[in-house]
Design a protein around this motif. Structure first.
Motif, short mmCIF file in Angstrom:
data_model
loop_
_atom_site.label_atom_id
_atom_site.label_comp_id
_atom_site.label_asym_id
_atom_site.label_seq_id
_atom_site.Cartn_x
_atom_site.Cartn_y
_atom_site.Cartn_z
N ILE A 162 26.26 -62.19 -41.38
CA ILE A 162 26.16 -63.65 -41.40
C ILE A 162 25.26 -64.08 -42.55
N GLY A 163 24.12 -63.40 -42.67
CA GLY A 163 23.19 -63.75 -43.74
C GLY A 163 23.83 -63.55 -45.11
N LEU A 164 24.53 -62.46 -45.28
CA LEU A 164 25.09 -62.11 -46.59
C LEU A 164 26.17 -63.09 -47.03
N PHE A 165 26.98 -63.54 -46.08
CA PHE A 165 28.11 -64.41 -46.44
C PHE A 165 27.83 -65.89 -46.17
N ALA A 166 27.37 -66.19 -44.94
CA ALA A 166 27.28 -67.60 -44.54
C ALA A 166 26.18 -68.36 -45.27
N VAL A 167 25.00 -67.74 -45.39
CA VAL A 167 23.87 -68.47 -45.98
C VAL A 167 24.10 -68.78 -47.47
N PRO A 168 24.49 -67.79 -48.30
CA PRO A 168 24.76 -68.14 -49.70
C PRO A 168 25.89 -69.16 -49.85
N LEU A 219 18.70 -62.73 -50.12
CA LEU A 219 19.18 -61.61 -50.93
C LEU A 219 20.62 -61.85 -51.37
N GLY A 220 21.43 -62.31 -50.44
CA GLY A 220 22.85 -62.58 -50.72
C GLY A 220 23.01 -63.66 -51.78
N TYR A 221 22.17 -64.68 -51.73
CA TYR A 221 22.23 -65.74 -52.74
C TYR A 221 21.86 -65.19 -54.12
N MET A 222 20.80 -64.36 -54.13
CA MET A 222 20.38 -63.74 -55.39
C MET A 222 21.52 -62.86 -55.94
N MET A 223 22.17 -62.12 -55.05
CA MET A 223 23.29 -61.28 -55.48
C MET A 223 24.41 -62.14 -56.07
#
Lengths: 175, 501
Positions: free
Chosen positions: B209-215, B428-432
């Protein structure tokens, strides 16, 4: 655009290289203790973390070298176009918004301890919708109240999940 | 076998079975489509309602939730760029770009057709060859397990997009983060920093969820603030109504081979306990990209890409029951709950189940086949409504998604720590995303890392440190050769491309 991407590659690869060095030399030795009876290196708990860290470091180095080589060989036009610079202000604005949104998310989660997940979610929804341009008040109120309540009903009543109600709404808060 | 099918049919053909299967499918679709909610959660919640139901009704209900839930994960993957289930992570790669181009309905239709076809075919295989396939499942030990996972990791290069190095960096990050927690063999704490919440490692749902939804939420809100969304909504409405949003027979014909391959790969992966639907989806995606006439379209909104991931992940559903029914081995949390459901009904999995209750087993198999038909019609109904989601203003939609994810992350383990994990991984996901590090390799590596390490270490413990064990077991040798061949031809293919350009 290509030059900015290359600069981005240099930044991220340097960062990956740096964290892999920190993890390999500082964090793994202090955080993971190998059982003394395990002799084979492949069976030690540190084996996989070390291998993955080395992999990360090596890949970071490869990307960094590629980016430096590209810059030195001069694959870009020397004169930078207005378009390239025109983008710069825009991306900084984007980063400011990103940090702001993450900050609001963090505040929302912190507030859960005090006012509970339902009320915290209501504030989050109201704030985000208003800040990002929603002008219809009735819609803002309906969405920000109904969504958390429906979720509360589903998790708390149907799924028997004890949701955090915060100090304000718990027995501790009342005493 | 014909006699068994006929007796099973008698048990199946009752109005209660149909009623509960339909209910199960609708519950599964809704739960699967909501990011933060898990199919396991839905099945666990539904379990108490099955105590007083007959076996075929009870298991049919739970299987309806399961199968519809696996397909349902693709709905939010395509519409919101957030997987509803881990298995739908591969669907985002092409499904979400299609949705952004206004082709959400087409992507959703393709996901539905490929899911239903692959699932139905794998159910037929399950029905015909349960016992025979169980013998194959028994032959897969830690050595074979490791070799299969090693092969699966080669997919990372395929889903890396334009930069393989960046994809591998993303994969290495996923591999490393998955080592957080207690070491599986010796119970040693790794990277926990004294925090008891990290002893069990990072949970897959908050990470996904964090990796996809937040960014995605951040990106969409940025766009909302900096651009007008009126133009986007008008464009989406126009596309939704256009002929381009319908799958033509020619387009569908072009994906048949991919769907059939997905059913085969999904079936094979499904019989191996503990591997799951996500690796099957990614493996089929990888194969589809390599054999496609238009590999350059993958990652940009390829219909074949959507078909590959969905047929791979749904092809797992039927065969995943084989080790459960024949050997009593649940492959994952979902099948563990189904094991509980079977035992509550007085059905103990194993050879005796097939001797004493063969009619019930075939009743369940027939229910599985019919569930696919119900999923098809329910899915069509859902799709016609679900695409309205793309018309919802972004500040409303994505703020609701975040709240859903917050509740879902907390509910996973009743732990606020998981919500913090979601936000940290989100950052982290946003940074990626900003530095163009692809997310898909991270997901594959994160899911496979623990299995990879466990397989390697268990194999070496069994062989007393002798690496030749990976080459003396036939199935393991085949997969190692496939891995080497994949890497070799992948590198050779890229070099050839550079030389010709």
């Amino acid at each position: 655009m290509e030059q900015k991407r290359n600069l981005g590659n240099m930044i991220i690869s340097s960062f990956m290289l740096l964290i892999s060095i920190i993890i390999f030399f500082i964090i793994i030795p202090t955080q993971i203790q190998n059982p003394p009876q395990v002799k084979s290196i492949f069976l030690k708990p540190t084996f996989a973390p070390r291998v993955f860290t080395i992999l990360l470091g090596v890949l970071g180095l490869i990307l960094l070298l590629k980016a430096i080589l590209k810059r030195k060989v001069g694959l870009f036009k020397e004169e930078e176009t207005e378009e390239a610079y025109g983008d710069e202000k825009y991306t900084f604005e984007k980063e400011k918004l990103a940090i702001f949104v993450l900050f609001i998310c963090v505040i929302t989660v912190i507030l859960i301890n005090y006012i509970g997940i339902v009320v915290s979610s209501i504030f989050f929804l109201v704030f985000i919708m208003m800040y990002f341009g929603q002008k219809r008040w009735l819609l803002i109120i309906l969405v920000s109240v109904l969504v958390p309540i429906i979720l509360f009903f589903f998790f708390h009543e149907l799924a028997n999940v004890m949701l955090p109600m915060g100090r304000l709404f718990s027995l501790e808060g009342l005493i | 076998m014909i006699e068994n099918i006929l007796t099973g049919w008698q048990l199946f053909f009752q109005w209660q079975v149909f009623l509960f299967m339909i209910m199960g499918v609708f519950i599964g679709l809704i739960i699967g489509a909501l990011p933060g909610f898990t199919v396991v959660m839905a099945i666990t919640l539904a379990l108490p309602f099955t105590f007083y139901l007959p076996p075929v009704v009870s298991i049919g209900f739970l299987l309806g939730i399961y199968k519809a839930g696996v397909y349902g994960g693709s709905i939010s993957a395509i519409l919101l760029g957030t997987p509803g289930t881990p298995a739908a992570s591969a669907t985002i790669i092409d499904g979400y770009p299609m949705s952004k181009k206004g082709l959400a309905k087409k992507a959703l239709d393709m996901a539905l057709y490929s899911s239903v076809i692959a699932d139905a075919l794998s159910d037929i295989v399950t029905m015909i060859a349960t016992v025979q396939i169980a013998y194959l499942a028994v032959k897969i030990g830690p050595v074979e397990y490791f070799a299969i996972i090693l092969f699966s990791l080669t997919i990372i290069a395929s889903v890396s997009g334009k930069s393989v190095v960046k994809g591998l960096i993303s994969g290495a990050l996923g591999l490393l983060l998955a080592t957080v927690g207690m070491d599986a063999i010796y119970g040693i704490q790794r990277f926990t920093f004294g925090n008891i919440n990290l002893s069990g490692g990072l949970n897959i749902i908050p990470v996904l969820i964090g990796l996809f939804a937040v960014p995605e939420m951040i990106t969409q809100l940025q766009e909302r603030k900096l651009h007008s969304q009126k133009a986007t909504i008008m464009k989406v409405k126009k596309m939704y109504d256009s002929q381009l949003n319908k799958i033509t027979w020619r387009e569908f014909k072009g994906t048949i081979k991919t769907i059939l391959r997905g059913f085969i790969i999904g079936s094979f992966i499904g019989i191996i306990p503990g591997v799951g639907a996500a690796p099957a989806a990614f493996i089929n995606y990888n194969r589809a990209k390599k054999t496609s006439k238009h590999p350059e379209e993958f990652g940009e909104g390829s219909l074949e890409g959507v078909a590959a991931s969905e047929s791979g992940n749904n092809g797992v559903c039927g065969p995943t029951l084989i080790p459960l029914l024949t050997l009593g081995i649940p492959g994952d949390k979902t099948t563990a709950v189904l094991l509980g459901a079977l035992m509550i009904q007085g059905l103990t999995p194993g050879p005796i189940l097939f001797q004493k209750h063969i009619n019930i087993i075939y009743g369940i198999f027939i229910a599985m086949l019919f569930i696919n038909i119900i999923v098809f019609f329910a899915g069509k109904l859902f799709i016609s409504r679900a695409t309205l989601v793309s018309r919802v203003p972004k500040e409303i939609l994505f703020s609701i998604v975040f709240v859903l994810c917050m509740f879902g992350s907390y509910a996973f383990n009743n732990n606020m720590f998981d919500v913090w994990v979601m936000i940290a991984i989100g950052a982290l996901g946003y940074m990626m995303m900003r530095f163009e590090l692809p997310q898909a390799p991270f997901v594959i590596a994160f899911i496979l890392s623990t299995m990879f390490e466990k397989g390697l270490r268990r194999s070496l413990i069994m062989s007393k440190g002798d690496f030749s064990v990976f080459f003396t077991h036939p199935i393991s040798l085949i997969f190692i050769v496939l891995t080497i061949a994949t890497i070799f031809f992948g590198v050779w293919g890229r070099k050839k491309k550079i030389i010709t350009t």
